[in-house]
Scaffold this active site. Structure first.
Site, PDB file in Angstrom:
ATOM      1  N   HIS A   1     -26.107 -63.179  -2.140  1.00  0.00           N
ATOM      2  CA  HIS A   1     -26.771 -64.309  -2.819  1.00  0.00           C
ATOM      3  C   HIS A   1     -28.235 -64.417  -2.358  1.00  0.00           C
ATOM      4  O   HIS A   1     -28.680 -65.464  -1.901  1.00  0.00           O
ATOM      5  CB  HIS A   1     -26.012 -65.618  -2.549  1.00  0.00           C
TER       6      HIS A   1
ATOM      7  N   ARG B   1     -23.184 -66.418 -11.126  1.00  0.00           N
ATOM      8  CA  ARG B   1     -22.198 -67.114 -10.296  1.00  0.00           C
ATOM      9  C   ARG B   1     -20.956 -66.233 -10.210  1.00  0.00           C
ATOM     10  O   ARG B   1     -20.535 -65.634 -11.205  1.00  0.00           O
ATOM     11  CB  ARG B   1     -21.816 -68.476 -10.892  1.00  0.00           C
TER      12      ARG B   1
ATOM     13  N   GLU C   1     -17.488 -66.536  -2.193  1.00  0.00           N
ATOM     14  CA  GLU C   1     -18.609 -66.279  -1.281  1.00  0.00           C
ATOM     15  C   GLU C   1     -18.832 -67.393  -0.262  1.00  0.00           C
ATOM     16  O   GLU C   1     -19.446 -67.169   0.779  1.00  0.00           O
ATOM     17  CB  GLU C   1     -19.906 -66.050  -2.072  1.00  0.00           C
TER      18      GLU C   1
HETATM   19  P1  NAI Z   1     -30.791 -71.430 -17.961  1.00  0.00           P
HETATM   20  O1  NAI Z   1     -30.130 -72.756 -18.094  1.00  0.00           O
HETATM   21  O2  NAI Z   1     -32.264 -71.323 -18.221  1.00  0.00           O
HETATM   22  O3  NAI Z   1     -30.061 -70.356 -18.902  1.00  0.00           O
HETATM   23  C1  NAI Z   1     -28.684 -70.264 -19.016  1.00  0.00           C
HETATM   24  C2  NAI Z   1     -28.379 -69.761 -20.426  1.00  0.00           C
HETATM   25  O4  NAI Z   1     -26.973 -69.576 -20.517  1.00  0.00           O
HETATM   26  C3  NAI Z   1     -28.802 -70.734 -21.523  1.00  0.00           C
HETATM   27  O5  NAI Z   1     -29.582 -70.067 -22.489  1.00  0.00           O
HETATM   28  C4  NAI Z   1     -27.466 -71.222 -22.090  1.00  0.00           C
HETATM   29  O6  NAI Z   1     -27.531 -71.510 -23.493  1.00  0.00           O
HETATM   30  C5  NAI Z   1     -26.576 -70.029 -21.810  1.00  0.00           C
HETATM   31  N1  NAI Z   1     -25.160 -70.368 -21.839  1.00  0.00           N
HETATM   32  C6  NAI Z   1     -24.558 -71.516 -21.443  1.00  0.00           C
HETATM   33  N2  NAI Z   1     -23.231 -71.445 -21.669  1.00  0.00           N
HETATM   34  C7  NAI Z   1     -23.009 -70.227 -22.216  1.00  0.00           C
HETATM   35  C8  NAI Z   1     -21.825 -69.587 -22.686  1.00  0.00           C
HETATM   36  N3  NAI Z   1     -20.637 -70.189 -22.642  1.00  0.00           N
HETATM   37  N4  NAI Z   1     -21.956 -68.341 -23.184  1.00  0.00           N
HETATM   38  C9  NAI Z   1     -23.183 -67.727 -23.249  1.00  0.00           C
HETATM   39  N5  NAI Z   1     -24.323 -68.299 -22.833  1.00  0.00           N
HETATM   40  C10 NAI Z   1     -24.220 -69.539 -22.321  1.00  0.00           C
HETATM   41  O7  NAI Z   1     -30.445 -70.935 -16.493  1.00  0.00           O
HETATM   42  P2  NAI Z   1     -31.211 -69.848 -15.623  1.00  0.00           P
HETATM   43  O8  NAI Z   1     -32.281 -70.509 -14.819  1.00  0.00           O
HETATM   44  O9  NAI Z   1     -31.573 -68.689 -16.462  1.00  0.00           O
HETATM   45  O10 NAI Z   1     -30.062 -69.436 -14.592  1.00  0.00           O
HETATM   46  C11 NAI Z   1     -28.902 -68.743 -15.015  1.00  0.00           C
HETATM   47  C12 NAI Z   1     -27.899 -68.759 -13.896  1.00  0.00           C
HETATM   48  O11 NAI Z   1     -28.398 -67.968 -12.805  1.00  0.00           O
HETATM   49  C13 NAI Z   1     -27.689 -70.138 -13.254  1.00  0.00           C
HETATM   50  O12 NAI Z   1     -26.723 -70.869 -13.949  1.00  0.00           O
HETATM   51  C14 NAI Z   1     -27.224 -69.807 -11.863  1.00  0.00           C
HETATM   52  O13 NAI Z   1     -25.820 -69.773 -11.859  1.00  0.00           O
HETATM   53  C15 NAI Z   1     -27.767 -68.411 -11.615  1.00  0.00           C
HETATM   54  N6  NAI Z   1     -28.722 -68.353 -10.523  1.00  0.00           N
HETATM   55  C16 NAI Z   1     -28.510 -67.457  -9.505  1.00  0.00           C
HETATM   56  C17 NAI Z   1     -29.382 -67.352  -8.446  1.00  0.00           C
HETATM   57  C18 NAI Z   1     -29.211 -66.351  -7.346  1.00  0.00           C
HETATM   58  O14 NAI Z   1     -29.890 -66.424  -6.312  1.00  0.00           O
HETATM   59  N7  NAI Z   1     -28.318 -65.379  -7.477  1.00  0.00           N
HETATM   60  C19 NAI Z   1     -30.548 -68.243  -8.355  1.00  0.00           C
HETATM   61  C20 NAI Z   1     -30.731 -69.103  -9.516  1.00  0.00           C
HETATM   62  C21 NAI Z   1     -29.829 -69.157 -10.537  1.00  0.00           C
END
Ligand code: NAI
Length: 331
Positions: A295, A234, A263
């Site tokens: 994105h 993000r 964005e």
């Molecule tokens: P997820 O929920 O599986 O993993 C997120 C991880 O971040 C978790 O392990 C969580 O414990 C950790 N986390 C939460 N708060 C934290 C903090 N303060 N410090 C360190 N780690 C922390 O999510 P996933 O599916 O891996 O997605 C990650 C991010 O990718 C999403 O939140 C979204 O913003 C982004 N995304 C981007 C896309 C794109 O097209 N560019 C598409 C899909 C997701």
């Protein structure tokens, strides 16, 4: 159910209509983004279906509720664009697509790393102009480099697998450790250690009040001189103005972005006939060692199919009064 689908692009319509064949909701496809100016388009619809730059602010949710909408079906994993407290106040049910293809995002992330390292973007232009000189295109072997992964959830863990395949060492920072990453040999360390010891840092945590500008001027200063930073998570995880300063001084060696804090006014639209008014974004585009994609990390056939199918299943479960597997918990 009657569903107002905001931010519809032709590809969304194709995949949502295909998924809806086995659900038979009435879908109203709306091109505009959801804002307070467009919320009334959802009047009379049971649900609003939103993408990442549709803003479900308190004001918007009040308007949607007044029009009879009580369900938000997010076509995304992230839900930072929904005011959850306001959603609770107005009695909304919010569902999301927690995982559609973490591989899509992880693979794009690694694509940015490789393109920046080997300067594929510059090489492409040079060769087209008959310039076959290699000066300025010198890269490094990924093998033996240290990749720091911030957030080892679904996407971060797959990035770990891929870069492990290249022979990289992995440092990880997360609130919770991922057993798969530990099995790969990743070492969980404090964020400061990850910043100071990584050659490449890639962000995969969600945007929350705790992670807003996680990478700011101080964090950039702690990084190895000339390190690479990738953000496909993000935009607001990174202070873009601070990144510009770090790029100007050479402290930041490479920057790969698929997301940008501002964005919403840019991405997903063809603005090529307009003047770019965002000076920060414009400055980022001037650096030879910066690659920005709009994105698109999620944008694969696999992911769009999964997004559409899960969204339809969420709507159907809500309509049937069933417990929602992909419910976003409200405060
Ligand atoms: P997820 O929920 O599986 O993993 C997120 C991880 O971040 C978790 O392990 C969580 O414990 C950790 N986390 C939460 N708060 C934290 C903090 N303060 N410090 C360190 N780690 C922390 O999510 P996933 O599916 O891996 O997605 C990650 C991010 O990718 C999403 O939140 C979204 O913003 C982004 N995304 C981007 C896309 C794109 O097209 N560019 C598409 C899909 C997701």
């Amino acid at each position: 159910m009657r569903v107002a689908v905001f931010s519809t692009k032709p590809y969304d319509r194709t995949f949502l209509e295909a998924a809806n064949r086995s659900h038979e909701h009435t879908l109203t496809f709306l091109e505009p983004r959801l804002t307070s100016a467009t919320a009334r388009l959802a009047e009379g619809h049971d649900a609003a279906c939103l993408f990442v730059n549709d803003v479900a602010s308190a004001e918007v949710l009040q308007q949607l509720a007044a029009g009879g909408t009580r369900m938000l079906a997010l076509r995304s994993a992230g839900f930072n664009h929904v005011d959850l407290a306001a959603a609770a106040r107005h009695g909304f049910t919010v569902a999301r697509v927690p995982a559609y293809s973490p591989h899509a995002v992880a693979e794009h992330t690694v694509g940015l790393m490789l393109a920046l390292n080997r300067q594929v973007h510059r090489a492409y232009n040079r060769v087209r102009e008959g310039n076959f000189a290699l000066d300025g295109l010198l890269g490094f072997d990924m093998r033996g480099k240290t990749v720091g992964i911030v957030g080892t959830g679904k996407i971060g863990a797959i990035v770990a697998q891929i870069v492990r395949g290249f022979g990289c060492d992995i440092l990880a920072y997360d609130l919770a450790e991922h057993p798969g990453c530990i099995a790969l040999g990743a070492r969980y360390v404090a964020l400061d250690d990850l910043l100071t010891q990584s050659d490449i840092i890639t962000l995969h945590c969600p945007l929350t009040p705790q992670t807003y500008h996680l990478i700011d001027g101080a964090a950039l200063a702690r990084m190895r001189p000339g390190a690479m930073l990738i953000n496909t998570s993000r935009g607001a995880l990174l202070d873009a103005q601070a990144a510009i300063e770090a790029l100007k001084s050479g402290q930041l060696g490479y920057l790969g972005l698929d997301v940008y804090e501002e964005e919403a006014d840019l991405f997903f639209e063809d603005l090529s006939n307009r003047v770019l008014r965002d000076d920060v974004f414009a400055r980022l585009l001037t650096f030879p060692n910066v690659i920005i994609t709009g994105h698109q990390a999620f944008f694969t056939q696999t992911a769009l199919t999964a997004i559409a199918e899960t969204t339809m299943a969420n709507l159907t479960a809500y309509a049937a009064g069933q417990a929602l597997a992909n419910l976003v918990p409200l405060p």
